[in-house]
Design an enzyme around this catalytic site. Structure first.
Site, PDB file in Angstrom:
ATOM      1  CB  VAL A   1      -0.928   0.028   1.232  1.00 47.37           C
ATOM      2  CG1 VAL A   1      -1.780   1.293   1.236  1.00 47.37           C
ATOM      3  CG2 VAL A   1      -1.811  -1.212   1.280  1.00 47.37           C
ATOM      4  CB  CYS A   2       1.001   4.195   0.537  1.00 50.91           C
ATOM      5  SG  CYS A   2       1.375   5.957   0.582  1.00 50.91           S
ATOM      6  CB  THR A   3       5.787   4.986   0.047  1.00 47.37           C
ATOM      7  OG1 THR A   3       5.421   5.064   1.429  1.00 47.37           O
ATOM      8  CG2 THR A   3       5.459   6.311  -0.642  1.00 47.37           C
TER       9      THR A   3
ATOM     10  CB  THR B   1       3.907   4.137  -5.190  1.00 47.04           C
ATOM     11  OG1 THR B   1       4.306   4.347  -3.827  1.00 47.04           O
ATOM     12  CG2 THR B   1       4.434   5.277  -6.043  1.00 47.04           C
TER      13      THR B   1
END
Length: 228
Positions: free
Chosen positions: A100-102, A120
């Protein structure tokens, strides 16, 4: 046997990257969800929430799903060989490798994004090609057994998408309804494509120091992977 799902927990994690998908996946039938870190000492999220690991790298079972959330602490993780080795080991056996995300940058530093479509957080999207990934600006991107979610709140979309894969659409829809996940934000500013330009400029300004640091770390990670 219960489906084994593990979230990497680490200092300065973005708590919603973790707790949003956690709520979705922990609501599925016949699952066991682990919060995994080097030890069992509580860690502090990037917004000050205390989170306690439930197992360690050494004691973690073989995972069916491994998920790496993002947050302010991903930079050190990208150069932490103990963590990268754990991720590689679990990814080699897991049915699904996710982020998830970075958190996708950590997967990239572990060498798991090469030639793969991935996403990202929008502010760090341009770092993905350095790690060998094919960047896609979607909230959820699947490439084989690799699932990556976009920034922070996209983790819930990611988890529901994965839930459908794990247990079927009916159960995934039931979980969505139980969580009353029907986003209706008061502003259309959740993406740089729709937010007012002044808001985008301010967000980029605030992200600039982190982007600079993560760019340097990403370049070093790519060099270790012989991508540079």
């Amino acid at each position: 046997m219960a489906l084994q799902i593990g979230f990497l927990l680490f200092p300065q994690v973005q708590q919603l990257d973790l707790t949003g998908p956690y709520d979705v996946l922990a609501s599925l039938p016949d699952v066991q969800v682990h919060l995994v870190w080097k030890d069992l000492v509580p860690v502090t999220s990037s917004t000050g929430l205390q989170l306690k690991p439930t197992t360690t790298f050494e004691d973690c079972p073989v995972l069916d799903v491994i998920c790496v959330p993002g947050g302010a602490g991903v930079g050190p993780l990208m150069e932490d060989e103990q963590t990268l080795d754990f991720i590689r080991s679990q990814a080699a056996q897991a049915r699904y490798v996710t982020s998830v995300c970075t958190g996708s940058l950590v997967l990239g530093a572990a060498g798991l994004l090469q030639g793969k479509r991935a996403t990202t957080h929008w502010a760090y999207h341009d770092l993905l090609p350095t790690l060998g990934a094919i960047p896609v600006k979607d909230r959820v991107v699947r490439d084989g057994n690799l699932f990556t979610g976009g920034g922070i709140t996209a983790g819930i979309d990611f988890a529901l998408t994965l839930a459908q894969e794990l247990v079927g659409v009916d159960t995934a829809q039931l979980v969505q309804l139980q969580l009353e996940y029907a986003p209706a934000p008061p502003f259309d500013s959740g993406s740089p494509d729709t937010a007012p330009s002044a808001v985008v400029d301010e967000a980029r300004k605030r992200a600039a120091p982190s982007l600079k640091l993560r760019t340097e770390i990403t370049e070093r990670a790519a060099a270790k992977l012989n991508l540079r």
